[in-house]
Design a protein around this motif. Structure first.
Motif, short mmCIF file in Angstrom:
data_model
loop_
_atom_site.label_atom_id
_atom_site.label_comp_id
_atom_site.label_asym_id
_atom_site.label_seq_id
_atom_site.Cartn_x
_atom_site.Cartn_y
_atom_site.Cartn_z
N GLU A 180 36.92 29.17 45.75
CA GLU A 180 38.31 29.04 45.33
C GLU A 180 38.65 30.01 44.20
N TYR A 181 37.75 30.14 43.24
CA TYR A 181 37.98 31.05 42.12
C TYR A 181 38.13 32.48 42.62
N LEU A 182 37.24 32.90 43.52
CA LEU A 182 37.31 34.26 44.05
C LEU A 182 38.60 34.48 44.85
N ARG A 183 39.02 33.47 45.57
CA ARG A 183 40.28 33.59 46.33
C ARG A 183 41.49 33.69 45.40
N GLN A 184 41.48 32.91 44.34
CA GLN A 184 42.61 32.91 43.40
C GLN A 184 42.64 34.16 42.52
N HIS A 185 41.50 34.82 42.40
CA HIS A 185 41.39 36.01 41.55
C HIS A 185 40.94 37.19 42.40
N ASP A 186 41.72 37.50 43.42
CA ASP A 186 41.33 38.55 44.36
C ASP A 186 41.33 39.94 43.73
N LYS A 187 41.91 40.09 42.56
CA LYS A 187 41.92 41.38 41.85
C LYS A 187 40.82 41.44 40.79
N LEU A 188 39.93 40.45 40.77
CA LEU A 188 38.83 40.42 39.81
C LEU A 188 37.97 41.66 39.99
N ALA A 189 37.68 42.34 38.89
CA ALA A 189 36.88 43.57 38.96
C ALA A 189 35.52 43.28 39.60
N ALA A 227 31.52 40.09 49.62
CA ALA A 227 30.58 41.20 49.42
C ALA A 227 31.12 42.49 50.04
N SER A 228 31.72 42.37 51.21
CA SER A 228 32.34 43.53 51.86
C SER A 228 33.43 44.10 50.97
N SER A 229 34.23 43.23 50.37
CA SER A 229 35.31 43.68 49.49
C SER A 229 34.77 44.41 48.26
N VAL A 230 33.64 43.93 47.75
CA VAL A 230 33.02 44.60 46.60
C VAL A 230 32.59 46.01 46.99
N LEU A 231 31.97 46.14 48.17
CA LEU A 231 31.54 47.47 48.63
C LEU A 231 32.74 48.40 48.80
N VAL A 232 33.83 47.89 49.32
CA VAL A 232 35.02 48.71 49.51
C VAL A 232 35.57 49.15 48.15
N ALA A 233 35.59 48.24 47.18
CA ALA A 233 36.08 48.59 45.84
C ALA A 233 35.20 49.67 45.21
N VAL A 234 33.88 49.52 45.31
CA VAL A 234 32.96 50.52 44.77
C VAL A 234 33.13 51.84 45.52
N PHE A 265 32.68 55.79 44.73
CA PHE A 265 31.36 56.28 45.14
C PHE A 265 31.19 56.14 46.65
N ILE A 266 32.07 56.76 47.39
CA ILE A 266 32.10 56.59 48.85
C ILE A 266 30.79 57.03 49.50
N ASN A 267 30.21 58.14 49.07
CA ASN A 267 28.98 58.62 49.70
C ASN A 267 27.83 57.63 49.54
N LYS A 268 27.67 57.07 48.35
CA LYS A 268 26.59 56.12 48.11
C LYS A 268 26.80 54.84 48.92
N VAL A 269 28.02 54.35 48.96
CA VAL A 269 28.31 53.13 49.73
C VAL A 269 28.07 53.38 51.22
N MET A 270 28.52 54.53 51.70
CA MET A 270 28.31 54.84 53.12
C MET A 270 26.82 54.93 53.45
#
Length: 135
Positions: A36-45, A83-90, A94-99
């Motif tokens: 619930e916390y993660l859903r309510q704070h979707d802009k959390l760094a 977790a997918s959202s975290v990878l997209v944010a990173v 750092f697109i090359n490292k994430v890819m």
């Protein structure tokens, strides 16, 4: 959980430890609260989101036998989506490292997991060129 945004690593570690400790006595309740916390704070760094995700992972691992099947399934999906959202944010920086990391999830002859494909799609959208086609 708001203290996860504290810059001090010791405070962040204390939050992680507290969530894990509480998760040992009430795993489903803690997992639900974190979700619930993660859903309510979707802009959390993402660094702060990772603390909560790691705590959720630890609670699931330590209490998997106690979790209701429907709760476990829901938590796994939510955790994977976060977790997918975290990878997209990173990946915005750092697109090359994430890819490179996401590509390691592709195995010859095995269909990739849904969230691996979802992550690729979201990476392409967040890093796509804006503009119009030119003749």
């Amino acid at each position: 959980m708001d203290a996860t945004t504290d810059k001090e690593p010791q405070v962040q570690e204390q939050i992680y430890t507290a969530l894990c400790f509480l998760g040992d006595s009430e795993p489903e309740e803690i997992l639900h609260c974190c979700d619930e916390y993660l859903r309510q704070h979707d802009k959390l760094a993402y660094p702060h989101r990772v603390i909560i995700l790691k705590a959720m992972e630890t609670v699931v691992k330590n209490n998997i036998a106690l979790l209701d099947k429907s709760t476990a399934k829901e938590v796994i999906r939510d955790w994977q989506e976060a977790a997918s959202s975290v990878l997209v944010a990173v990946g915005q920086r750092f697109i090359n490292k994430v890819m490179e990391e996401v590509l390691t999830k592709f195995q010859p002859g095995i269909l990739p997991h849904y969230f691996v494909l979802q992550t690729f799609a979201n990476l392409s959208v967040s890093n796509g060129e804006s503009g119009t086609c030119r003749p």
